[in-house]
Design a protein around this motif. Structure first.
Motif, PDB file in Angstrom:
ATOM      1  N   MET A   1       4.488   2.689  10.642  1.00 38.74           N
ATOM      2  CA  MET A   1       4.957   3.262   9.253  1.00 38.74           C
ATOM      3  C   MET A   1       5.874   2.558   8.594  1.00 38.74           C
ATOM      4  SD  MET A   1       4.571   5.381   6.778  1.00 38.74           S
ATOM      5  CE  MET A   1       5.315   4.413   5.353  1.00 38.74           C
ATOM      6  N   GLY A   2       5.646   1.587   7.595  1.00 41.85           N
ATOM      7  CA  GLY A   2       6.495   0.573   7.222  1.00 41.85           C
ATOM      8  C   GLY A   2       6.205  -0.880   7.409  1.00 41.85           C
ATOM      9  N   ALA A   3       5.101  -1.309   6.871  1.00 37.01           N
ATOM     10  CA  ALA A   3       4.495  -2.681   7.496  1.00 37.01           C
ATOM     11  C   ALA A   3       5.360  -3.890   6.891  1.00 37.01           C
ATOM     12  CB  ALA A   3       3.003  -2.747   7.197  1.00 37.01           C
ATOM     13  N   GLY A   4       6.726  -3.860   7.101  1.00 39.76           N
ATOM     14  CA  GLY A   4       7.459  -4.617   6.853  1.00 39.76           C
ATOM     15  C   GLY A   4       7.807  -5.754   8.111  1.00 39.76           C
TER      16      GLY A   4
ATOM     17  N   ARG B   1       2.889  -1.877   1.869  1.00 40.88           N
ATOM     18  CA  ARG B   1       2.851  -2.018   0.270  1.00 40.88           C
ATOM     19  C   ARG B   1       1.245  -2.687  -0.057  1.00 40.88           C
ATOM     20  NH1 ARG B   1       8.362  -3.766   1.124  1.00 40.88           N
ATOM     21  NH2 ARG B   1       9.692  -2.439  -0.126  1.00 40.88           N
ATOM     22  N   GLN B   2       0.968  -2.674  -1.126  1.00 36.35           N
ATOM     23  CA  GLN B   2      -0.537  -2.931  -1.523  1.00 36.35           C
ATOM     24  C   GLN B   2      -0.775  -4.586  -1.057  1.00 36.35           C
ATOM     25  OE1 GLN B   2      -1.791  -1.882  -5.294  1.00 36.35           O
ATOM     26  NE2 GLN B   2      -3.735  -3.155  -4.948  1.00 36.35           N
ATOM     27  N   GLN B   3       0.086  -5.313  -1.306  1.00 43.72           N
ATOM     28  CA  GLN B   3      -0.125  -6.976  -1.284  1.00 43.72           C
ATOM     29  C   GLN B   3      -0.381  -6.992   0.269  1.00 43.72           C
ATOM     30  OE1 GLN B   3       3.010  -9.240  -1.925  1.00 43.72           O
ATOM     31  NE2 GLN B   3       4.692  -8.185  -1.287  1.00 43.72           N
ATOM     32  N   HIS B   4       0.323  -6.281   1.161  1.00 45.19           N
ATOM     33  CA  HIS B   4       0.139  -6.504   2.505  1.00 45.19           C
ATOM     34  C   HIS B   4      -1.035  -6.082   3.194  1.00 45.19           C
ATOM     35  CE1 HIS B   4       4.040  -8.490   2.617  1.00 45.19           C
ATOM     36  NE2 HIS B   4       4.675  -7.464   2.378  1.00 45.19           N
ATOM     37  N   VAL B   5      -1.125  -4.604   2.782  1.00 39.63           N
ATOM     38  CA  VAL B   5      -2.299  -4.098   3.061  1.00 39.63           C
ATOM     39  C   VAL B   5      -3.528  -4.665   2.618  1.00 39.63           C
ATOM     40  CG1 VAL B   5      -3.797  -1.903   2.578  1.00 39.63           C
ATOM     41  CG2 VAL B   5      -1.281  -1.812   3.110  1.00 39.63           C
ATOM     42  N   ASP B   6      -3.726  -5.213   1.375  1.00 39.67           N
ATOM     43  CA  ASP B   6      -4.918  -6.012   1.015  1.00 39.67           C
ATOM     44  C   ASP B   6      -4.990  -7.118   1.690  1.00 39.67           C
ATOM     45  OD1 ASP B   6      -5.257  -4.165  -1.054  1.00 39.67           O
ATOM     46  OD2 ASP B   6      -4.440  -5.331  -2.587  1.00 39.67           O
TER      47      ASP B   6
ATOM     48  N   MET C   1      -6.978  -5.863  12.564  1.00 39.80           N
ATOM     49  CA  MET C   1      -6.454  -4.333  12.163  1.00 39.80           C
ATOM     50  C   MET C   1      -6.494  -3.582  11.206  1.00 39.80           C
ATOM     51  SD  MET C   1      -2.166  -4.731  12.278  1.00 39.80           S
ATOM     52  CE  MET C   1      -2.228  -6.141  13.646  1.00 39.80           C
ATOM     53  N   ALA C   2      -6.389  -2.126  11.372  1.00 39.03           N
ATOM     54  CA  ALA C   2      -6.581  -1.267  10.101  1.00 39.03           C
ATOM     55  C   ALA C   2      -5.352  -1.601   9.303  1.00 39.03           C
ATOM     56  CB  ALA C   2      -6.908  -0.089  10.376  1.00 39.03           C
ATOM     57  N   ALA C   3      -5.254  -1.009   7.940  1.00 43.81           N
ATOM     58  CA  ALA C   3      -4.204  -1.075   7.123  1.00 43.81           C
ATOM     59  C   ALA C   3      -4.443   0.052   5.777  1.00 43.81           C
ATOM     60  CB  ALA C   3      -3.896  -2.543   6.346  1.00 43.81           C
ATOM     61  N   ALA C   4      -3.311   0.715   5.474  1.00 44.48           N
ATOM     62  CA  ALA C   4      -3.630   1.773   4.706  1.00 44.48           C
ATOM     63  C   ALA C   4      -2.208   1.766   3.734  1.00 44.48           C
ATOM     64  CB  ALA C   4      -3.695   2.968   5.340  1.00 44.48           C
ATOM     65  N   MET C   5      -2.245   2.598   2.552  1.00 42.71           N
ATOM     66  CA  MET C   5      -1.367   2.319   1.550  1.00 42.71           C
ATOM     67  C   MET C   5      -0.457   3.916   1.632  1.00 42.71           C
ATOM     68  SD  MET C   5      -2.287  -0.088  -1.503  1.00 42.71           S
ATOM     69  CE  MET C   5      -4.068   0.657  -1.762  1.00 42.71           C
ATOM     70  N   ASN C   6      -1.329   4.914   2.294  1.00 43.12           N
ATOM     71  CA  ASN C   6      -0.868   6.241   2.091  1.00 43.12           C
ATOM     72  C   ASN C   6      -0.553   6.918   3.653  1.00 43.12           C
ATOM     73  OD1 ASN C   6      -3.550   7.239   2.973  1.00 43.12           O
ATOM     74  ND2 ASN C   6      -4.096   6.452   0.900  1.00 43.12           N
ATOM     75  N   MET C   7       0.073   7.909   3.732  1.00 40.65           N
ATOM     76  CA  MET C   7       0.147   8.623   5.042  1.00 40.65           C
ATOM     77  C   MET C   7      -0.932   8.862   5.582  1.00 40.65           C
ATOM     78  SD  MET C   7       3.521   7.933   4.910  1.00 40.65           S
ATOM     79  CE  MET C   7       4.799   7.865   3.741  1.00 40.65           C
TER      80      MET C   7
ATOM     81  N   GLY D   1       4.820 -14.192   3.703  1.00 41.03           N
ATOM     82  CA  GLY D   1       3.746 -14.027   2.688  1.00 41.03           C
ATOM     83  C   GLY D   1       3.109 -12.712   2.904  1.00 41.03           C
ATOM     84  N   PRO D   2       2.011 -12.440   2.021  1.00 42.47           N
ATOM     85  CA  PRO D   2       1.389 -11.069   2.133  1.00 42.47           C
ATOM     86  C   PRO D   2       0.601 -10.959   3.225  1.00 42.47           C
ATOM     87  CG  PRO D   2       1.013 -12.178   0.069  1.00 42.47           C
ATOM     88  CD  PRO D   2       1.812 -12.961   0.640  1.00 42.47           C
ATOM     89  N   GLY D   3       0.897 -10.193   4.384  1.00 44.90           N
ATOM     90  CA  GLY D   3       0.134 -10.076   5.597  1.00 44.90           C
ATOM     91  C   GLY D   3       0.362 -11.163   6.716  1.00 44.90           C
TER      92      GLY D   3
END
Length: 295
Positions: A1-4, A26-31, A51-57, A126-128
């Motif tokens: 939780m918190g993909a920084g 955030r969306q840019q990283h998730v995408d 791996m999986a990624a999501a923008m919501n809980m 950068g993103p991801g």
């Protein structure tokens, strides 16, 4: 939780070791992660980790372990948002800066949150794309699940120590952050160049003295070699910019209220003077006001 930077680095190592990992961010990283996986850059080179990624809980649904890596200001809000998705037996680790996040989240989620002291230098390149610049070891609080967690982390290449005094370790990390974060942010210098500036070592010495006095008045045991450990960090991570410097350079609010600002507030409550911390906290807040929209 918190993909920084912190969440991506440890999530990447765990996923690389074969664990099922979902990054929530955030969306840019998730995408980017959804499209090509997480780009993990270390001294050993670059590799892509699927791996999986999501923008919501909802991405936390069914998780056995939740690594909470969000900014300290977001602790309670994230805890409340996670509540509806947490499994009854899920363990939460507070892998955040500051000393009171585990306590604050525990009050919100109604279960004990394990405090973790994180010693790592990372950045989002950068993103991801997460880049590792140094260290990576953890000190986690002693809880029933700690042995299993530590074994899994160690097997994934994450040096992990279990301690009954994790809060003392978090205070040590807080002092380290208070010494470097604001100074790196105000100067926009990495640690190595920062320490070459005349007068910086003396300022850091005064900062550590103030923080140690506040810690001692709070009943916390600080090692006698704390100052030496703080000053040695610049040599170990000469190219690292503090998280506060990175936040300000990207126009984001920092965690300074939970670092030097925390020392100032605790010092006021305990009648311990903290003038150097107060000046640096004020300077960073002034810099934030230049990049944050006014309300």
């Amino acid at each position: 939780m918190g993909a920084g930077a912190v969440g991506c680095y440890y999530g990447g190592l765990l996923a690389r070791a074969g664990h099922s990992v979902t990054l929530i961010g955030r969306q840019q990283h998730v995408d980017a992660v959804r499209e090509r996986g997480l780009l993990l850059e270390t001294d050993a080179g670059r590799e892509t980790v699927p791996m999986a990624a999501a923008m919501n809980m909802s991405g936390a649904a069914g998780a056995e372990l939740v690594l909470v890596c969000v900014k300290s200001d977001d602790t309670e809000d994230v805890g409340r948002a996670l509540l509806a998705h947490l499994s009854p037996d899920a363990t939460l680790l507070s892998m955040q800066n500051g000393v009171d996040n585990a306590e604050r989240m525990t009050a919100v989620v109604g279960r004990e949150v394990v405090p973790v002291a994180v010693y790592v230098a990372t950045e989002m390149a950068g993103p991801g794309h997460v880049k590792h610049n140094g260290r990576g070891d953890l000190i986690i609080g002693r809880r029933p699940a700690s042995e299993t967690i530590a074994a899994a982390f160690t097997a994934a290449g994450i040096p992990t120590t279990i301690s009954a005094n994790a809060i003392d370790a978090l205070w040590g990390k807080l002092i380290l952050n208070c010494a470097y974060n604001a100074l790196s942010a105000v100067t926009q210098l990495p640690y190595g160049r920062l320490m070459n500036v005349a007068g910086v070592e003396a300022v850091m010495t005064d900062l550590v003295k103030e923080c140690t006095a506040v810690a001692t008045a709070s009943g916390i045991t600080i090692p006698a070699d704390c100052l030496q450990s703080v000053l040695a960090l610049a040599e170990a991570m000469p190219e690292q910019f503090s998280s506060t410097a990175q936040d300000l350079s990207r126009g984001r609010a920092s965690e300074i209220d939970h670092l030097n600002g925390f020392i100032v507030r605790r010092g006021e409550a305990l009648n311990v003077p903290t003038p150097v911390n107060r000046v640096l906290h004020t300077l960073v807040k002034a810099m934030e006001s230049k990049v944050q929209p006014t309300v």
